[in-house]
Design an enzyme around this catalytic site. Structure first.
Site: not given
Ligand code: DOR
Ligand code: ZN
Length: 346
Positions: A14, A16, A100, A137, A175, A248
């Site tokens: 997971h 980003h 997702k 999520h 998470h 995450d």
């Molecule tokens: O803290 C987070 N940031 N939780 C998420 O689910 C998304 C992520 C983000 O894309 O910044």
């Molecule tokens: Zn995330």
């Protein structure tokens, strides 16, 4: 002092990676440590189709430092209008590894998320049949529900029903932040698993709120009480194949977090393995680290374990206060702290 530790190359289930300049700036941190990563689709606009995921994958590959062996595993962002046939095609063509589910407005760029989970049943049925993993999520967005209760309420209101209705659907509750989440995943069948982030193993809500408000400890789902952190540490280090690594890592510019309305997300990619390993060492579970980091995830997703190895060595080092991500200053998790392990290069 412990000896060095060598394990199969891990994966991040997971992450980003963002897009554009931020992608260029952050992808190397993930690719240096991990063989593969499940890449979140919450771009603006979100990655909602197989075609969009294919194009995003090409942008990630183009942003990798030359010669890097890293495989992004793509996800599609579910909406009220998702076409199940497109997901099935994406899986069959080897583009999509998962889809997702963001409840609408649960977090960053989730405005296009799902407004009524029950109406997604035809999508879940198609995913179950196609063996496409559902990443969730797991927080309700009901304004009546306290932010610290949103994961537990999501499980009771939605997840229990989805798991019951689609017994063959592989589901990752992402998470994980609560003891209720741990108990739910443990009691479910082998088709239900969870990822755990480094921050939720290190931080409780006091770390975010005592002595001043600490925006770099803020992410969603938000860190909970100490008893929940302890439940997560126990689950992660238990050796259970239901729990595996998912950072995450969610980079935001320093100024966007240090703001009157700071963004949610912790940029932990630069020292993710080191951060996790410290927890395993403190819990006396160094022998279980490889399972969590490198073996349980592939087993759940039905993928081979990575061929390569990585070695971590016990060396104290101080995490920088900021990291430059292609011209944007980002504060990494553990900024200014000393970590006890370091990933050996090569
Ligand atoms: O803290 C987070 N940031 N939780 C998420 O689910 C998304 C992520 C983000 O894309 O910044
Ligand atoms: Zn995330």
């Amino acid at each position: 002092m412990a000896d060095s530790l060598t394990i199969r190359r891990p994966d991040d289930w997971h992450v980003h990676l963002r897009d554009g300049a931020m992608l260029e700036g952050v992808v190397e941190h993930t690719a240096r440590q991990f063989g593969r990563a499940i890449v979140m689709p919450n771009l603006s606009p979100p990655v909602t189709t197989t075609a969009a995921a294919q194009a995003y994958r090409a942008r990630i590959m183009a942003a990798l430092p030359p010669g890097t062996a890293f495989e992004p595993l793509m996800t599609a962002y579910l909406t009220d209008h998702t076409d199940p046939a497109d997901l099935v095609r994406g899986k069959a063509e080897g583009v999509l590894t998962a889809a997702k589910l963001y409840p609408a407005n649960a977090t960053t760029n989730s405005a296009h998320g799902v407004s009524d989970i029950a109406r997604l049943d035809p999508v879940f049925a198609a995913m179950e049949e196609a063996r496409l993993v559902l990443c969730i999520h797991g927080e309700v967005t009901d304004p009546e529900i306290d932010v610290f209760d949103r994961e537990a309420v999501f499980i009771a209101r939605h997840l229990e029903r989805v798991v019951r209705s689609f017994p063959g659907l592989k589901i990752v509750l992402e998470h994980l932040t609560t003891g209720e989440g741990v108990a739910f995943v443990e009691s479910a069948g082998s088709n239900v698993a969870a990822t755990i982030t480094p921050q939720h193993l290190h931080l409780n809500r006091n770390a975010m709120l005592v002595g001043g408000i600490r925006p770099h400890a803020y992410c969603l789902p938000v860190a909970k009480r100490e008893k929940h952190r302890l439940a997560l540490r126990k689950a992660a280090t238990s050796g259970s194949p239901k729990f595996f690594l998912g950072t995450d890592s969610a980079p935001h510019a320093k100024h966007d977090k240090e703001s009157s309305c700071g963004c949610a997300g912790i940029f932990n990619a630069p020292f993710a393995l080191e951060s996790y390993l410290q927890v395993f060492e403190d819990e006396g579970a160094l022998d279980r680290f490889e399972g969590f980091a490198s073996l349980h995830g592939p087993a759940f997703y039905g993928l081979p374990v990575n061929e390569g190895l990585v070695t971590l060595v016990p060396v104290d080092h101080v995490v920088p206060d900021t990291i430059d991500a292609a011209g944007t200053s980002v504060v990494p998790f553990h900024a200014g702290e000393t970590l006890r392990w370091r990933l050996a290069s090569g």
